[in-house]
Enzyme design. Sequence first.
Site, PDB file in Angstrom:
ATOM      1  N   GLU A  88      42.019  42.043  32.460  1.00 58.70           N
ATOM      2  CA  GLU A  88      41.262  40.992  33.166  1.00 58.70           C
ATOM      3  C   GLU A  88      42.088  40.408  34.312  1.00 58.70           C
ATOM      4  OE1 GLU A  88      38.193  39.343  34.385  1.00 58.70           O
ATOM      5  OE2 GLU A  88      37.869  40.086  32.342  1.00 58.70           O
ATOM      6  N   GLU A  98      40.389  42.324  42.717  1.00 54.96           N
ATOM      7  CA  GLU A  98      39.261  41.726  43.442  1.00 54.96           C
ATOM      8  C   GLU A  98      39.743  40.857  44.595  1.00 54.96           C
ATOM      9  OE1 GLU A  98      36.708  39.721  40.674  1.00 54.96           O
ATOM     10  OE2 GLU A  98      35.823  41.604  39.967  1.00 54.96           O
TER      11      GLU A  98
END
Length: 122
Positions: A63, A70
């Site tokens: 994560e 991102e």
Amino acid sequence: MKKFIRGFGYAFKGLRYATATQLNFRVHLVATLLTLYAGYALHISTNEWQWIILCIALVLISELLNTAIEFLTDLVSPDYNELAGRVKDVSAGAVLVAAIFALVTGAIIFLPKLLSLIQHAA
């Protein structure tokens, strides 16, 4: 030595930022706490703890890496770009694989114990 210690500060700053801004990371942290409580309550073995801790680490690491990818993708490609979208999708897919592995591992460890409790209660 100062640089080494300062590096820990940056790492904790990153963890705080991810916790404050990333809903999925917070969801995984809640799942972590629930899993740790279940492991304690169900008296899982040392070997089972090792698998649970591995799963927790894999999901949280994936994560965090997904979030970093991102951000980097948004930095280098601020406008819409199909390839940038694919990068983000593949990165999110890695998190999904880790989460599915954790779910299956948790089911293998916890389901027999929970079923045994249900049978004894009935």
